[in-house]
Design a protein around this motif. Structure first.
Motif, PDB file in Angstrom:
ATOM      1  N   ARG A   9       0.838  -1.216   0.000  1.00 12.16           N
ATOM      2  CA  ARG A   9       0.000   0.000   0.000  1.00 12.16           C
ATOM      3  C   ARG A   9       0.861   1.250   0.000  1.00 12.16           C
ATOM      4  O   ARG A   9       0.559   2.224  -0.697  1.00 12.16           O
ATOM      5  CB  ARG A   9      -0.918  -0.028   1.231  1.00 12.16           C
ATOM      6  N   TYR A  10       1.953   1.226   0.787  1.00 14.40           N
ATOM      7  CA  TYR A  10       2.855   2.376   0.831  1.00 14.40           C
ATOM      8  C   TYR A  10       3.581   2.558  -0.500  1.00 14.40           C
ATOM      9  O   TYR A  10       3.880   3.694  -0.909  1.00 14.40           O
ATOM     10  CB  TYR A  10       3.860   2.204   1.968  1.00 14.40           C
ATOM     11  N   LEU A  11       3.895   1.457  -1.188  1.00 14.83           N
ATOM     12  CA  LEU A  11       4.508   1.572  -2.514  1.00 14.83           C
ATOM     13  C   LEU A  11       3.562   2.255  -3.481  1.00 14.83           C
ATOM     14  O   LEU A  11       3.967   3.138  -4.257  1.00 14.83           O
ATOM     15  CB  LEU A  11       4.885   0.173  -3.020  1.00 14.83           C
ATOM     16  N   ARG A  12       2.295   1.883  -3.449  1.00 18.20           N
ATOM     17  CA  ARG A  12       1.304   2.530  -4.314  1.00 18.20           C
ATOM     18  C   ARG A  12       1.191   4.019  -3.987  1.00 18.20           C
ATOM     19  O   ARG A  12       1.127   4.867  -4.901  1.00 18.20           O
ATOM     20  CB  ARG A  12      -0.050   1.850  -4.140  1.00 18.20           C
ATOM     21  N   ASP A  13       1.191   4.367  -2.699  1.00 21.01           N
ATOM     22  CA  ASP A  13       1.085   5.773  -2.308  1.00 21.01           C
ATOM     23  C   ASP A  13       2.308   6.567  -2.748  1.00 21.01           C
ATOM     24  O   ASP A  13       2.187   7.729  -3.171  1.00 21.01           O
ATOM     25  CB  ASP A  13       0.921   5.874  -0.792  1.00 21.01           C
ATOM     26  N   LEU A  14       3.487   5.958  -2.667  1.00 24.45           N
ATOM     27  CA  LEU A  14       4.698   6.663  -3.084  1.00 24.45           C
ATOM     28  C   LEU A  14       4.697   6.896  -4.590  1.00 24.45           C
ATOM     29  O   LEU A  14       5.098   7.977  -5.061  1.00 24.45           O
ATOM     30  CB  LEU A  14       5.937   5.866  -2.671  1.00 24.45           C
TER      31      LEU A  14
ATOM     32  N   ALA B  47       7.738  11.753 -14.512  1.00 25.94           N
ATOM     33  CA  ALA B  47       7.527  11.073 -13.234  1.00 25.94           C
ATOM     34  C   ALA B  47       8.126   9.678 -13.271  1.00 25.94           C
ATOM     35  O   ALA B  47       8.137   8.997 -14.296  1.00 25.94           O
ATOM     36  CB  ALA B  47       6.038  10.997 -12.923  1.00 25.94           C
ATOM     37  N   ALA B  48       8.611   9.279 -12.123  1.00 29.80           N
ATOM     38  CA  ALA B  48       9.188   7.945 -11.998  1.00 29.80           C
ATOM     39  C   ALA B  48       8.085   6.908 -11.968  1.00 29.80           C
ATOM     40  O   ALA B  48       7.077   7.063 -11.281  1.00 29.80           O
ATOM     41  CB  ALA B  48      10.035   7.860 -10.735  1.00 29.80           C
ATOM     42  N   THR B  49       8.268   5.851 -12.724  1.00 32.69           N
ATOM     43  CA  THR B  49       7.294   4.774 -12.781  1.00 32.69           C
ATOM     44  C   THR B  49       7.786   3.596 -11.949  1.00 32.69           C
ATOM     45  O   THR B  49       8.932   3.576 -11.462  1.00 32.69           O
ATOM     46  CB  THR B  49       7.087   4.325 -14.229  1.00 32.69           C
ATOM     47  N   LEU B  50       6.904   2.622 -11.807  1.00 34.24           N
ATOM     48  CA  LEU B  50       7.299   1.422 -11.084  1.00 34.24           C
ATOM     49  C   LEU B  50       8.479   0.739 -11.775  1.00 34.24           C
ATOM     50  O   LEU B  50       9.366   0.188 -11.115  1.00 34.24           O
ATOM     51  CB  LEU B  50       6.114   0.468 -10.972  1.00 34.24           C
ATOM     52  N   ALA B  51       8.507   0.808 -13.101  1.00 35.57           N
ATOM     53  CA  ALA B  51       9.632   0.226 -13.835  1.00 35.57           C
ATOM     54  C   ALA B  51      10.939   0.947 -13.494  1.00 35.57           C
ATOM     55  O   ALA B  51      12.005   0.318 -13.429  1.00 35.57           O
ATOM     56  CB  ALA B  51       9.358   0.286 -15.337  1.00 35.57           C
ATOM     57  N   SER B  52      10.858   2.272 -13.266  1.00 37.63           N
ATOM     58  CA  SER B  52      12.060   3.020 -12.896  1.00 37.63           C
ATOM     59  C   SER B  52      12.590   2.560 -11.543  1.00 37.63           C
ATOM     60  O   SER B  52      13.807   2.362 -11.361  1.00 37.63           O
ATOM     61  CB  SER B  52      11.752   4.521 -12.850  1.00 37.63           C
ATOM     62  N   TYR B  53      11.703   2.385 -10.577  1.00 40.93           N
ATOM     63  CA  TYR B  53      12.121   1.897  -9.262  1.00 40.93           C
ATOM     64  C   TYR B  53      12.687   0.473  -9.370  1.00 40.93           C
ATOM     65  O   TYR B  53      13.700   0.151  -8.739  1.00 40.93           O
ATOM     66  CB  TYR B  53      10.934   1.901  -8.298  1.00 40.93           C
TER      67      TYR B  53
ATOM     68  N   GLY C 114      15.325  10.144  -4.301  1.00 38.48           N
ATOM     69  CA  GLY C 114      15.551  10.967  -5.487  1.00 38.48           C
ATOM     70  C   GLY C 114      14.507  10.717  -6.564  1.00 38.48           C
ATOM     71  O   GLY C 114      14.032  11.652  -7.213  1.00 38.48           O
ATOM     72  N   LEU C 115      14.116   9.461  -6.747  1.00 37.25           N
ATOM     73  CA  LEU C 115      13.074   9.156  -7.728  1.00 37.25           C
ATOM     74  C   LEU C 115      11.728   9.728  -7.307  1.00 37.25           C
ATOM     75  O   LEU C 115      10.959  10.227  -8.147  1.00 37.25           O
ATOM     76  CB  LEU C 115      12.960   7.639  -7.908  1.00 37.25           C
ATOM     77  N   ALA C 116      11.430   9.664  -6.017  1.00 37.93           N
ATOM     78  CA  ALA C 116      10.133  10.135  -5.530  1.00 37.93           C
ATOM     79  C   ALA C 116      10.015  11.644  -5.540  1.00 37.93           C
ATOM     80  O   ALA C 116       8.902  12.180  -5.674  1.00 37.93           O
ATOM     81  CB  ALA C 116       9.883   9.605  -4.123  1.00 37.93           C
ATOM     82  N   THR C 117      11.144  12.346  -5.395  1.00 40.40           N
ATOM     83  CA  THR C 117      11.096  13.814  -5.273  1.00 40.40           C
ATOM     84  C   THR C 117      11.644  14.529  -6.496  1.00 40.40           C
ATOM     85  O   THR C 117      11.786  15.757  -6.476  1.00 40.40           O
ATOM     86  CB  THR C 117      11.904  14.253  -4.042  1.00 40.40           C
ATOM     87  N   GLY C 118      11.970  13.794  -7.529  1.00 41.29           N
ATOM     88  CA  GLY C 118      12.443  14.445  -8.742  1.00 41.29           C
ATOM     89  C   GLY C 118      13.900  14.823  -8.714  1.00 41.29           C
ATOM     90  O   GLY C 118      14.294  15.776  -9.414  1.00 41.29           O
TER      91      GLY C 118
END
Length: 514
Positions: free
Chosen positions: A138-143, A152-158, A242-246
């Motif tokens: 759930r926290y991954l989805r929220d992030l 924007a960073a995608t799940l593939a980027s992470y 860094g991915l989450a905040t640009g």
């Protein structure tokens, strides 16, 4: 007769190989030998002996070949294992995340094992921690929902970032992580790292969340994030932040987010908190940096044999009481020797203990405000994992406190009256004493006391206690000036003695005058 095929009592000799050899020699024109019955008997015995030797030689040769084959196969298997080891020969591994071992862990498992959330591979999959695993998704989805737009960073980027970091991250754990496949390890980095980032972001946003709003859950998660066995390498958190905040870097993560939570119950202020110089190992390392701010101390000796031998020789040359500087007398014994305890005002940290030799005052910071024993124990475990040549400030403090309160209630009362233990907490004193017992073996194992934080303090205290005048003065103060009534009695006795002396003088003076 000529020796063709040798015969024994009319039968052919069994050593056909020798017979063939003899026939070959005969064909080449060797001389003919005429043998008597005695000669035939001797030849038969010699042939049997040679046969036995050949059999033994053949058996031994076969055994050696088999052993050589096994050794080659074993060496090949071991070489394949050596070839896949990371790093290079004589290169130190970058271990930063340890499992607490020995008596420290055996008697205090609740201090070192997570109670609510597992981070990293050591406790992954534990039965009592499975409830929080759904919250990680759930926290991954929220992030992921925090960023939007073309960049924007995608799940593939992470996922790609975690896949790249996976080999490097594995090398930071002291225990093998081979039970996790590359896919499982990448998934663990992704879920655990994003959970930590989103957990602190939710706290900063003060967003409504069942996990954050429950005070007991918030505290349990915060405690679990400060366990040595429950850590992720910090570069993983830095990458995901860094991915989450640009693209915001390490310093922004440390000073703008983590400092608000990790400087609680530390002498460091969140507004002025700065990251340590060099690499940050993990969250516990960052907390240690703020819990014990850097001080100007002499640089540690180089980790080489010459420096180690020199330090060991200097340690052996000291008297026995100086070889074991942690054997400080108890608070009651120190008081009897003229030492006065006081709560230190505005200490730089919890370990800021000082002694004034001039007036015999031992100042110790008050400990009533620090109650998170799990974090304290893990800070101590982390400090010991840094290496023997690092200054052991927290270990020195624990051993000092354990020795001061070794007599239990009487010592606790002395420190309570001094303001060190505001509540007179015997449980806190027992906690120090228990940690001191567990560290006893580790403390003696260090050998030379060059890494003890209180070497000079211990020396000054021993010198003060060794002066007989200080002890007599303490006895005098304890027996005659401990309360107003004994003080008045002592003053009256002194006055009476003075008057008696004066009366005697005036009685004797007329006699000598006449």
């Amino acid at each position: 007769m000529a020796m063709g095929a040798p015969r024994m009592n009319g039968t052919a000799h069994p050593l056909s190989a020798i017979a063939g050899h003899c026939n070959a020699e005969a064909d080449e024109g060797s001389m003919v030998v005429v043998a008597s019955k005695d000669d035939k008997h001797a030849a038969e015995e010699m042939s049997a002996s040679m046969q036995q030797r050949l059999v033994e030689s053949s058996t031994a040769s076969t055994g050696v070949d088999e052993e050589d084959t096994d050794a080659v196969e074993m060496a090949a298997r071991m070489q394949r294992r050596l070839d896949v080891l990371p790093g290079r020969p004589h290169e130190s591994e970058p271990f930063t995340i340890f499992r607490v071992a020995g008596p420290m862990r055996d008697r205090n498992r609740h201090l070192y094992e997570p109670q609510m959330v597992s981070i990293g591979p050591f406790h992954r999959g534990a039965a009592h921690l499975r409830a929080i695993e759904e919250h990680k998704w759930r926290y991954l989805r929220d992030l992921l929902s925090r960023s939007s737009g073309d960049g924007a960073a995608t799940l593939a980027s992470y996922t790609e970032a975690a896949r790249v970091l996976e080999p490097r991250a594995r090398r930071h754990y002291t225990e093998p992580t081979g039970h996790l496949s590359a896919r499982d390890f990448v998934e663990m980095l992704l879920l655990d790292g994003c959970f930590i980032i989103e957990f602190f972001l939710k706290g900063e946003d003060r967003a409504s969340d069942a996990l954050i709003d429950a005070a007991w859950a918030m505290q349990n998660v915060s405690n679990d994030l400060l366990l040595l066995e429950n850590q992720l390498p910090f570069f993983v958190l830095e990458c995901f932040y860094g991915l989450a905040t640009g693209g915001l870097g390490r310093d922004h993560l440390v000073t703008n987010l983590l400092a608000k939570y990790l400087t609680v119950e530390t002498p460091q202020d969140a507004a002025t908190a700065k990251p340590p110089d060099g690499e940050i190992h993990h969250i516990l390392h960052l907390y240690y940096h703020w819990f014990l701010p850097t001080e100007d101390v002499a640089p540690a000796a180089d980790n080489n044999q010459e420096a180690e031998d020199k330090a060991f020789d200097e340690w052996l040359a000291k008297p026995m009481d100086e070889r074991v500087p942690w054997l400080l007398p108890s608070a009651s014994d120190l008081k009897d020797a003229g030492v006065t305890f006081r709560a230190k005002k505005s200490p730089r940290s919890l370990v800021d203990v000082t002694f004034r030799p001039g007036d015999g005052v031992l100042e110790i910071p008050a400990v009533e405000s620090y109650t998170n024993r799990a974090a304290f124990a893990n800070l101590l475990a982390y400090e010991q994992s840094r290496g023997r040549w690092e200054l052991q400030r927290l270990m020195s403090y624990v051993v000092l406190m354990a020795s001061v309160v070794r007599n239990g209630r009487r010592d606790v009362e002395i420190l309570q009256r001094a303001g060190v233990f505001v509540k007179g907490d015997e449980e806190t004193a027992a906690f120090y004493a228990h940690l001191g017992e567990l560290l006893g073996g580790a403390a003696t194992a260090w050998g030379p006391a060059h890494d003890d934080y209180y070497t000079d303090l211990f020396r000054d205290v021993r010198e003060h206690c060794g002066r007989s005048w200080n002890r007599h003065r303490a006895v005098l103060a304890h027996d005659y000036f401990s309360n107003p009534w004994t003080t008045m009695s002592a003053a009256a006795a002194v006055l009476l003695l003075v008057l008696t002396v004066v009366q005697t003088v005036y009685t004797v003076l007329p006699y000598y005058h006449s």
